[in-house]
Scaffold this motif. Structure first.
Motif, mmCIF file in Angstrom:
data_model
loop_
_atom_site.group_PDB
_atom_site.id
_atom_site.type_symbol
_atom_site.label_atom_id
_atom_site.label_comp_id
_atom_site.label_asym_id
_atom_site.label_seq_id
_atom_site.Cartn_x
_atom_site.Cartn_y
_atom_site.Cartn_z
ATOM 1 N N GLY A 117 15.558 36.499 55.385
ATOM 2 C CA GLY A 117 14.771 35.984 56.509
ATOM 3 C C GLY A 117 13.391 35.461 56.185
ATOM 4 N N PHE A 118 12.789 35.911 55.071
ATOM 5 C CA PHE A 118 11.443 35.423 54.750
ATOM 6 C C PHE A 118 11.458 34.133 53.929
ATOM 7 C CE2 PHE A 118 9.114 39.295 56.216
ATOM 8 C CZ PHE A 118 8.092 38.615 56.881
ATOM 9 N N HIS A 119 12.641 33.571 53.659
ATOM 10 C CA HIS A 119 12.653 32.203 53.121
ATOM 11 C C HIS A 119 12.210 31.250 54.227
ATOM 12 C CE1 HIS A 119 14.436 32.648 49.100
ATOM 13 N NE2 HIS A 119 15.115 33.666 49.611
ATOM 14 N N LYS A 120 11.507 30.204 53.802
ATOM 15 C CA LYS A 120 11.004 29.218 54.754
ATOM 16 C C LYS A 120 12.135 28.327 55.276
ATOM 17 C CE LYS A 120 6.349 29.733 54.280
ATOM 18 N NZ LYS A 120 5.670 29.139 53.115
ATOM 19 N N GLN A 121 11.953 27.829 56.456
ATOM 20 C CA GLN A 121 12.946 26.929 57.058
ATOM 21 C C GLN A 121 13.015 25.581 56.331
ATOM 22 O OE1 GLN A 121 12.405 26.696 61.330
ATOM 23 N NE2 GLN A 121 12.527 28.926 61.564
ATOM 24 N N THR A 122 12.030 25.278 55.520
ATOM 25 C CA THR A 122 12.056 24.033 54.740
ATOM 26 C C THR A 122 12.919 24.160 53.481
ATOM 27 O OG1 THR A 122 10.008 24.815 53.732
ATOM 28 C CG2 THR A 122 9.796 23.194 55.506
ATOM 29 N N GLU A 123 13.366 25.385 53.153
ATOM 30 C CA GLU A 123 14.205 25.595 51.970
ATOM 31 C C GLU A 123 15.678 25.501 52.342
ATOM 32 O OE1 GLU A 123 13.159 29.174 49.521
ATOM 33 O OE2 GLU A 123 11.808 29.507 51.207
ATOM 34 N N THR A 124 16.487 25.043 51.387
ATOM 35 C CA THR A 124 17.936 25.195 51.502
ATOM 36 C C THR A 124 18.353 26.150 50.402
ATOM 37 O OG1 THR A 124 18.109 22.932 52.276
ATOM 38 C CG2 THR A 124 20.149 24.005 51.571
ATOM 39 N N ILE A 125 18.985 27.261 50.776
ATOM 40 C CA ILE A 125 19.297 28.298 49.791
ATOM 41 C C ILE A 125 20.802 28.548 49.742
ATOM 42 C CG2 ILE A 125 17.047 29.403 49.975
ATOM 43 C CD1 ILE A 125 18.283 31.487 51.808
ATOM 44 N N ASP A 126 21.258 29.019 48.583
ATOM 45 C CA ASP A 126 22.655 29.419 48.461
ATOM 46 C C ASP A 126 22.719 30.931 48.252
ATOM 47 O OD1 ASP A 126 22.159 29.890 45.772
ATOM 48 O OD2 ASP A 126 23.156 28.055 45.083
ATOM 49 N N GLY A 206 27.125 32.352 57.592
ATOM 50 C CA GLY A 206 27.884 32.066 58.800
ATOM 51 C C GLY A 206 27.101 31.187 59.750
ATOM 52 N N ALA A 207 27.307 29.883 59.649
ATOM 53 C CA ALA A 207 26.704 28.931 60.587
ATOM 54 C C ALA A 207 27.748 27.871 60.909
ATOM 55 C CB ALA A 207 25.455 28.279 59.988
ATOM 56 N N SER A 208 27.666 27.332 62.103
ATOM 57 C CA SER A 208 28.533 26.216 62.469
ATOM 58 C C SER A 208 28.035 24.930 61.795
ATOM 59 C CB SER A 208 28.589 26.081 63.991
ATOM 60 O OG SER A 208 29.368 27.138 64.537
ATOM 61 N N ALA A 209 28.693 23.821 62.076
ATOM 62 C CA ALA A 209 28.336 22.536 61.441
ATOM 63 C C ALA A 209 27.142 21.928 62.189
ATOM 64 C CB ALA A 209 29.541 21.596 61.443
ATOM 65 N N ASN A 210 26.028 22.635 62.165
ATOM 66 C CA ASN A 210 24.840 22.211 62.888
ATOM 67 C C ASN A 210 24.137 21.066 62.155
ATOM 68 O OD1 ASN A 210 25.496 24.403 64.548
ATOM 69 N ND2 ASN A 210 24.249 25.804 63.298
ATOM 70 N N TRP A 214 20.221 25.151 56.666
ATOM 71 C CA TRP A 214 19.352 25.868 55.727
ATOM 72 C C TRP A 214 20.162 26.489 54.595
ATOM 73 C CZ3 TRP A 214 16.826 29.146 60.208
ATOM 74 C CH2 TRP A 214 16.051 28.302 61.010
ATOM 75 N N TRP A 215 21.478 26.521 54.754
ATOM 76 C CA TRP A 215 22.317 27.319 53.857
ATOM 77 C C TRP A 215 23.423 26.489 53.227
ATOM 78 C CZ3 TRP A 215 22.499 30.602 58.835
ATOM 79 C CH2 TRP A 215 21.257 31.227 59.005
ATOM 80 N N ASP A 216 23.595 26.715 51.924
ATOM 81 C CA ASP A 216 24.558 25.987 51.116
ATOM 82 C C ASP A 216 25.678 26.960 50.733
ATOM 83 O OD1 ASP A 216 25.924 25.006 48.904
ATOM 84 O OD2 ASP A 216 24.134 24.141 47.970
#
Ligand code: 15L
Length: 266
Positions: A117-126, A206-210, A214-216
């Motif tokens: 949760g403390f990763h920034k919203q500007t990051e894309t993380i795996d 777990g995210a839909s095709a939004n 943020w997640w890879d």
């Protein structure tokens, strides 16, 4: 071929109530547990067992005769550490110990975006990004993922840890436009997690095709999870909400408001 008997913990919770219905095709018998009272069983295919996850003997009995566990039980929001310790930390230990003793080979663990949760919203993380838990709740989910990893390496029990975004009927705020996971996509992800062979310990977001991602999930490609839904259909409605202040954690951090929960003074 469906499983013989599936255990769903947290069956009285927000997602548990949904999964009680949507997981029905995947097992001949679904055993439902929660610390809270649940609706009576609706047919021979349901078994309803009230159980406190902090009670080792009770969890051991709960897991007898089960082929796989969908572990959604525990505290699902930020709370004082002592509460998280009982339900989530002791609870996940009891689930894995019972799995070992009863020879259960597969667990689906309801982890959370609050592990990172403390990763920034500007990051894309795996899944290989350093964990940055944003709360005692997020810490307990991080511990649960480590428990899953240990029980795979030591005993060969496989787990898919699903770092769930925001799984509600619809996104509730602007942040959830990125984290929204529809119930249909959640169910499909659990189905893939139950039946894909050789998952070892897989971490999947777990995210839909939004629109905004943020997640890879390429490290979980073997699951073959392809979300069907998107938060875009709710955009007009959500954008009627006032924008966040520039320093609002809901605008800055992936974990949003969890990043400013607490402290809890006695
Ligand atoms: C969670 O882990 C919570 O269980 C849920 O209530 C939401 O707050 C969700 O995360 C979220 O981040 O939106």
């Amino acid at each position: 071929t469906p499983l013989n008997r599936l255990l769903l913990t947290g069956a009285a919770g927000g997602l548990g109530k949904v999964l009680r219905e949507t997981l029905r095709p995947y097992a001949k018998i679904i055993r439902l547990s929660d610390i809270a009272p649940m609706d009576a069983r609706t047919g021979d295919y349901e078994e309803v067992v009230q159980c406190n996850l902090a009670d080792k003997a009770a969890v051991h009995a709960l897991c007898e005769g089960v082929d796989a566990i969908v572990h959604f039980g525990g505290v699902s929001v930020e709370r004082p550490f002592e509460e998280i310790l009982e339900a989530n930390i002791k609870g996940v230990f009891h689930i894995y110990e019972a799995s070992r003793k009863h020879g259960i080979k597969r667990v689906i663990f309801a982890s959370s975006n609050h592990v990172i949760g403390f990763h920034k919203q500007t990051e894309t993380i795996d899944a290989s990004a350093p964990r940055r838990p944003d709360s005692y709740y997020g810490l307990s989910k991080s511990y649960g993922e480590d428990m899953a990893s240990f029980y795979f390496d030591r005993y060969g029990i496989e787990t898919v840890s699903i770092r769930i975004g925001s799984s509600f009927p619809e996104p509730l705020n602007r942040r959830m436009m990125a984290t929204y996971l529809s119930y249909r996509d959640l169910t499909n992800l659990i189905e893939r997690s139950l039946f894909t062979p050789n998952v070892k310990h897989t971490v999947v977001y777990g995210a839909s095709a939004n629109r905004d991602q943020w997640w890879d999930n390429r490290m979980a490609a073997h699951l073959g999870f392809e979300p069907q839904d998107t938060s875009e259909v709710f955009r007009e409605k959500i954008e009627q909400q006032p924008p966040y202040a520039p320093n609002d954690p809901a605008l800055i951090y992936q974990g949003g408001a969890f990043c400013e929960a607490g402290p809890f003074d006695d």
